[in-house]
Scaffold this motif. Structure first.
Motif, short mmCIF file in Angstrom:
data_model
loop_
_atom_site.label_atom_id
_atom_site.label_comp_id
_atom_site.label_asym_id
_atom_site.label_seq_id
_atom_site.Cartn_x
_atom_site.Cartn_y
_atom_site.Cartn_z
N THR A 79 0.80 -1.27 0.08
CA THR A 79 -0.08 0.04 0.15
C THR A 79 0.76 1.33 0.10
O THR A 79 0.31 2.30 -0.23
N GLY B 59 -4.32 -2.35 11.38
CA GLY B 59 -5.02 -2.17 10.01
C GLY B 59 -6.11 -3.13 9.48
O GLY B 59 -6.67 -2.96 8.67
N ARG C 168 -8.82 -5.88 5.38
CA ARG C 168 -8.19 -4.73 5.87
C ARG C 168 -8.98 -3.46 5.92
O ARG C 168 -9.79 -3.36 5.10
N SER C 169 -8.47 -2.70 6.88
CA SER C 169 -9.54 -1.20 6.97
C SER C 169 -9.55 -0.75 5.50
O SER C 169 -10.50 0.19 5.23
N LYS C 170 -8.48 -0.78 4.66
CA LYS C 170 -8.45 -0.09 3.54
C LYS C 170 -9.16 -0.71 2.11
O LYS C 170 -9.56 -0.32 1.24
N ASP C 171 -9.56 -1.87 2.71
CA ASP C 171 -10.20 -2.98 1.84
C ASP C 171 -11.56 -3.11 1.81
O ASP C 171 -12.54 -3.71 0.96
N LYS D 131 -7.57 -2.37 -7.32
CA LYS D 131 -8.67 -1.13 -7.16
C LYS D 131 -8.12 -0.05 -8.23
O LYS D 131 -9.14 0.69 -8.67
#
Length: 477
Positions: A120, A347, A363-366, A460
């Motif tokens: 990331t 995370g 994942r918090s970003k996913d 993404k």
């Protein structure tokens, strides 16, 4: 590299193992950042290393290169460039056999720097201490019930968390190490049969390779090999299939910042009586913290309160204890953020079940938020993996004008199998709530990091470039 895990600390130095799959540009950045004075290079990577040294020399003095090439003498012509550099084996032969080991004056001093995979952002240098490495090495042995004189097959890269600390753990048990240059199913099966391998490890991609190996390329063996699986959460079907093949399996979870394995799905004897599919679902959970850690918890990242142990309430997985990194090398800001509140913030989003076991959701970003609903990409991927035609799958959010995001599935089909987008979507509708079903399916190969994790940030970007599905439907109308 295995020898250097002992020789470097015994010389009072700090070990920094580098990912061999990085390009010259990234390697030069990491070498300069680490401040390395010596770089040991296997003969296969000499050309790459020379590119790296040229890049470094443009701004500073490059490290001394030591070439590891002794094995070449009996198998291939000696590279002409070898004479330019000191030879590792020659240095060992000419060294003083009675040298004095330089012991650390403080067990909390660094033993190694490990760079994160950089999925990331730019890789960060995670600092391990002698104390943390010692504890995690012994705990790793305990977690997988590794007895005396094990035979360990290296399908886990040693540059990744020092081989999950098994470099030191196998030595503690007087074990033998089987090293292979290429991780392929054929080589794995051959090694297990030939050397009577007792233990090996890897990401779910390694398991996936094994279960899809044609029968004519498999080898039979009388003993049961034990696999330690980590990295990305393994789909239930993969766990189910690997046990059917006769392997025993331990599911562990951790990050570079936790020295590799940090939790283990400790097995309860009464689960043995359950059907295979139910056992696989239980084994896919990340479980409990190991003995080297003080605690693992699932918390609200703002209030730092523990979420209810109901298997539903979502929070961030956090750790604290002796086997947590001392910080990111030369990056105080990132260190403070990661360790804010006295806990390491992973995370990763997860839940805690009533029995205390944690389970990752994403994942918090996913995590995908579609129409106000949280969608776990891990859950959707697990369903996709259960499809008979699917070899690999990854799900990301596709930006959408109306829903905010919609699930977009990237799928690689098994060789010789075929399925349409409509068939994949219809299959998911049978298994998932409507809002979780992928609205987009893209077929093709999936790029991975060096540790076997699918590069979701690349997917993404591809999903983002597709534009809004709702907007496209409106334009067609």
């Amino acid at each position: 590299m295995y020898e250097l895990h002992f020789g470097v600390p015994m010389a009072g130095a700090i070990l920094c193992t580098l990912n061999i799959r990085h390009d010259a540009s990234m390697l030069s950045i990491l070498l300069k950042h680490s401040g390395a004075k010596v770089i040991f290079v296997d003969y296969q990577f000499l050309e790459l290393a020379q590119e790296v040294l040229i890049l470094i020399s443009q701004t500073c003095t490059p490290p001394q290169l030591v070439l590891i090439s002794e094995l070449l003498q009996s198998s291939a012509p000696i590279l002409s460039a070898q004479s330019e550099f000191p030879n590792y084996e020659t240095l060992l032969r000419e060294a003083n056999p009675n040298f004095t080991v330089i012991w650390p004056i403080d067990e909390c001093l660094p033993i190694s720097i490990n760079y994160t995979s950089g999925t990331t952002s730019r890789p960060k240098g995670v600092v391990y201490t002698h104390r943390g490495a010692f504890l995690n090495a012994l705990v790793s042995v305990l977690m997988v019930e590794m007895g005396l004189m094990p035979v360990f097959l290296w399908t886990v890269p040693m540059f990744h968390c020092n081989g999950w600390c098994f470099t030191w753990g196998v030595a503690a048990q007087g074990g033998a190490n089987v090293c292979i240059r290429n991780v392929t199913p054929e080589v794995i099966f051959e090694s297990i049969a030939m050397h009577k391998v007792t233990h090996m490890g890897g990401a779910p991609t390694v398991l996936n390779m094994l279960i899809h190996t044609p029968r004519e390329h498999r080898r039979t063996f009388q003993h049961k090999a034990h696999i330690i699986v980590g990295a990305a959460p393994p789909p239930t079907k993969v766990l189910f299939a690997i046990e059917e093949m006769g392997f025993s399996l331990t599911h562990s979870y951790g990050l570079t910042e936790t020295y590799g394995p940090a939790t283990v799905c400790a097995w309860k004897p009464d689960w043995d009586a359950l059907p295979l599919e139910q056992r696989a679902r239980l084994k896919s959970r990340q479980g409990l913290h190991h003995l080297g850690l003080a605690e693992v918890d699932v918390k609200d990242p703002v209030t730092m309160k523990s979420v209810p142990a109901d298997g539903k309430s979502l929070g961030e997985v956090m750790f604290r204890g002796n086997t947590i990194m001392s910080g990111y090398y030369k990056n105080g800001k990132a260190t403070q953020e990661a360790l804010a509140g006295g806990w390491f913030r992973s995370g990763d989003l997860g839940v805690r079940h009533p029995d205390g076991y944690i389970e990752l959701k994403d994942r918090s970003k996913d995590i995908i938020i579609s129409g106000g609903e949280n969608i776990s990409t891990i859950e959707v991927e697990s369903v996709l993996y259960a499809h008979n035609c699917v070899f690999e799958a990854a799900v990301v959010g596709r930006p959408d004008e109306h829903w905010g995001e919609t699930p977009c599935a990237f799928v690689k089909l098994k060789e010789g199998f075929d399925a349409t987008k409509e068939e994949i979507i219809a299959y998911c509708r049978e298994k998932l709530p409507h809002y979780m079903v992928p609205k987009t399916v893209v077929f093709g190969d999936l790029l991975k990091t060096s540790t076997g994790k699918i590069q979701k940030f690349v997917l993404k970007e591809r999903a983002k470039a597709m534009g809004s599905l709702t907007l496209q439907k409106k334009s067609k109308l």
